[in-house]
Scaffold this motif. Structure first.
Motif, short mmCIF file in Angstrom:
data_model
loop_
_atom_site.label_atom_id
_atom_site.label_comp_id
_atom_site.label_asym_id
_atom_site.label_seq_id
_atom_site.Cartn_x
_atom_site.Cartn_y
_atom_site.Cartn_z
N GLU A 120 -2.37 15.72 -3.42
CA GLU A 120 -1.69 14.98 -2.35
C GLU A 120 -2.66 14.14 -1.51
OE1 GLU A 120 0.33 17.94 -0.08
OE2 GLU A 120 2.12 17.92 -1.35
N VAL A 121 -3.95 14.41 -1.69
CA VAL A 121 -4.94 13.75 -0.82
C VAL A 121 -4.86 12.23 -0.91
CG1 VAL A 121 -7.41 13.35 -0.49
CG2 VAL A 121 -6.55 15.67 -0.73
N GLU A 122 -4.71 11.68 -2.12
CA GLU A 122 -4.66 10.23 -2.25
C GLU A 122 -3.49 9.64 -1.47
OE1 GLU A 122 -4.54 6.73 -5.69
OE2 GLU A 122 -4.84 8.83 -6.26
N VAL A 147 0.85 -1.19 0.00
CA VAL A 147 0.00 0.00 0.00
C VAL A 147 0.89 1.24 0.00
CG1 VAL A 147 -1.74 1.28 1.27
CG2 VAL A 147 -1.81 -1.21 1.22
N PRO A 148 0.64 2.22 -0.86
CA PRO A 148 1.48 3.42 -0.91
C PRO A 148 1.54 4.12 0.43
CG PRO A 148 -0.04 3.35 -2.77
CD PRO A 148 -0.44 2.26 -1.84
N ALA A 149 2.71 4.53 0.86
CA ALA A 149 2.87 5.24 2.13
C ALA A 149 2.99 6.73 1.87
CB ALA A 149 4.12 4.73 2.86
N PHE A 150 2.76 7.51 2.91
CA PHE A 150 2.80 8.97 2.79
C PHE A 150 4.22 9.44 2.49
CE2 PHE A 150 2.88 13.21 4.96
CZ PHE A 150 2.07 13.86 4.05
N ILE A 151 5.18 8.93 3.22
CA ILE A 151 6.58 9.28 3.02
C ILE A 151 7.42 8.24 3.73
CG2 ILE A 151 6.74 10.77 5.05
CD1 ILE A 151 8.46 12.69 3.33
N SER A 159 -14.31 7.62 -6.54
CA SER A 159 -13.26 6.73 -7.03
C SER A 159 -12.12 6.63 -6.02
CB SER A 159 -12.73 7.23 -8.38
OG SER A 159 -12.21 8.54 -8.27
N LEU A 160 -11.80 7.73 -5.35
CA LEU A 160 -10.76 7.70 -4.32
C LEU A 160 -11.21 6.85 -3.14
CD1 LEU A 160 -8.17 8.60 -2.91
CD2 LEU A 160 -9.37 10.69 -2.18
N ARG A 161 -12.45 7.03 -2.73
CA ARG A 161 -12.96 6.25 -1.59
C ARG A 161 -12.95 4.76 -1.91
NH1 ARG A 161 -18.40 7.76 -0.42
NH2 ARG A 161 -18.57 9.00 -2.30
N MET A 162 -13.32 4.40 -3.14
CA MET A 162 -13.28 2.99 -3.54
C MET A 162 -11.85 2.47 -3.56
SD MET A 162 -16.08 2.36 -6.55
CE MET A 162 -15.38 0.72 -6.80
N ASP A 212 -12.04 13.94 7.45
CA ASP A 212 -13.11 14.33 6.52
C ASP A 212 -12.68 15.44 5.56
OD1 ASP A 212 -14.08 13.56 9.25
OD2 ASP A 212 -15.96 13.31 8.14
N VAL A 213 -11.86 16.37 6.08
CA VAL A 213 -11.48 17.53 5.26
C VAL A 213 -10.71 17.10 4.01
CG1 VAL A 213 -11.43 19.16 7.19
CG2 VAL A 213 -9.39 17.79 6.68
N CYS A 214 -10.01 15.98 4.10
CA CYS A 214 -9.23 15.50 2.94
C CYS A 214 -10.14 15.04 1.82
CB CYS A 214 -8.31 14.36 3.36
SG CYS A 214 -7.05 14.85 4.56
N LEU A 215 -11.23 14.39 2.18
CA LEU A 215 -12.12 13.81 1.17
C LEU A 215 -12.89 14.88 0.41
CD1 LEU A 215 -13.48 10.85 3.32
CD2 LEU A 215 -11.79 10.73 1.48
N LYS A 216 -12.93 16.09 0.96
CA LYS A 216 -13.63 17.18 0.29
C LYS A 216 -12.70 18.00 -0.60
CE LYS A 216 -16.72 17.61 4.28
NZ LYS A 216 -17.16 18.47 5.40
#
Length: 375
Positions: free
Chosen positions: A59-61, A3-7, A100-103, A50-54
């Motif tokens: 970078e959100v993904e 799974v991709p990591a943030f950093i 699509s991101l949530r899926m 929640d703020v990220c999904l909006k």
């Protein structure tokens, strides 16, 4: 699964970076890590994500995948509550907010977990819910054999098993996959016992109405054997199903005349019902008789003289009946018809046919051996 990591930094620094990013987006969260450990940090990060999904930020993904990757390294006993919390966030996001991101996030989480982890049930249910909102159920595995395996792997109790099957059924119906949906509903109803069959009343009702309404479903006798359906005996819906299973068109017409409001309340179309019952009645006639006159068809199927040939052509297209029209003698010659029901009598007929074929093959073999002794 990777799974991709943030950093590429430590988990603690990763949590700190996540806190800072989410806070910069306007969330009420401290930038300082909790003294309670990574699972407490994740609980607070998930609560505020929640703020990220909006946001449409590119970078959100990566940010959300970072949360998923941290979840997957936690001990199993600390995962469940946090995974349930994240799934709830991803499902409850308003329609149109990055479906699509949530899926993708739910898929990464689902495939990153151990195959037998019970909490995969929650993730899978969430995947189904999100996919349904954006008409993407085709991208989610819904094969019944696979679903059965997961039910076993996750050791689901009866309530969760029913919830899962019902969710898959509703998603398949929503996406117009009626045949697959029907199989799932039969699986659901078949999982009830004598003790809890009465609880399946809504499911049984829905299953029957859906089967009657489906223009491509003609064989319905298997529904009568299901315990929740048997529980409806004596009710109008069960009577109607019985007519579609084995009665003739005239029986349906009489039922409709006495229960028009009931038919309408089910959302069934009378003309569509008539069309299906004509075909079912014709199937029964074709099993019993190899030749059927136009006059008999007009009478039994309530057709006008100029409607008979068109009806036969449509019937053949369903592949339920194979026959040809003799226009000169005004009759239909039947070569084969599917049985509407398959009970003891049909099993006996099948046994007799197989026995006859076996005898014929033995005769042919004997004849060949007589002609060629060395064979």
């Amino acid at each position: 699964m990777s799974v991709p990591a943030f950093i590429d930094i430590t988990e603690e620094d990763q949590a700190s970076e996540l806190r800072a990013y989410i806070k910069a987006k306007g969330a009420e969260i401290s930038e300082e890590n909790s003294e309670g450990g990574l699972h407490v940090d994740l609980a607070q990060i998930i609560e505020a994500c929640d703020v990220c999904l909006k946001d449409d930020d590119k970078e959100v993904e990566s940010v959300m995948n970072s949360i998923v990757s941290l979840l997957l390294i936690l001990e199993a006993e600390k995962q469940e509550t946090l995974i349930e919390s994240l799934c709830e966030k991803l499902v409850k996001s308003r329609e149109g907010e990055r479906p699509s991101l949530r899926m993708q996030l739910l898929s990464n989480l689902f495939h990153g977990m151990d195959e037998t982890a019970p909490v995969r049930y929650t993730v899978y249910c969430s995947l189904i819910k999100v996919a349904t909102t954006c008409n993407a159920i085709a991208f989610i595995p819904t094969d019944l054999d696979q679903v059965r395996k997961w039910i076993t792997d996750w050791n689901l109790n009866t309530e969760k098993k029913h919830t899962l099957l019902r969710l898959v059924y509703e998603a398949l119906v929503e996406c117009k996959k009626s045949e697959a949906a029907a199989k799932v509903m039969v699986e659901l109803l078949g999982s009830y016992t004598e003790d809890n069959a009465s609880q399946a009343r809504v499911d049984a009702h829905r299953c029957i109405v859906r089967a009657l309404k489906d223009p491509n479903t003609f064989l319905l006798d298997h529904l009568l054997a299901l315990k929740p359906v048997r529980f409806l005996e004596g009710e109008l819906l069960h009577d109607l199903l019985t007519i579609f299973v084995s009665a003739k068109l005239a029986a349906y017409v009489k039922f409709y005349q006495c229960n028009k409001d009931f038919i309408d309340s089910l959302g069934l179309n009378h003309e569509q019902n008539m069309a299906k019952m004509r075909l079912l009645t014709f199937m029964g006639m074709a099993v019993e008789f190899k030749e059927i006159s136009f006059d008999t068809m007009q009478q039994e199927l309530q057709l006008e003289e100029d409607q008979v040939e068109a009806f036969v052509i449509d019937a053949v297209r369903t592949k339920m009946v194979y026959c040809k029209i003799d226009q000169t003698q005004r009759k239909v010659i039947v070569s084969h018809s599917t049985h509407r029901t398959f009970g003891k009598q049909q099993w006996q007929q099948l046994y007799d046919s197989l026995s006859s074929w076996k005898g014929n093959l033995a005769t042919v073999k004997t004849s060949l051996q007589t002609l060629s002794p060395s064979a």
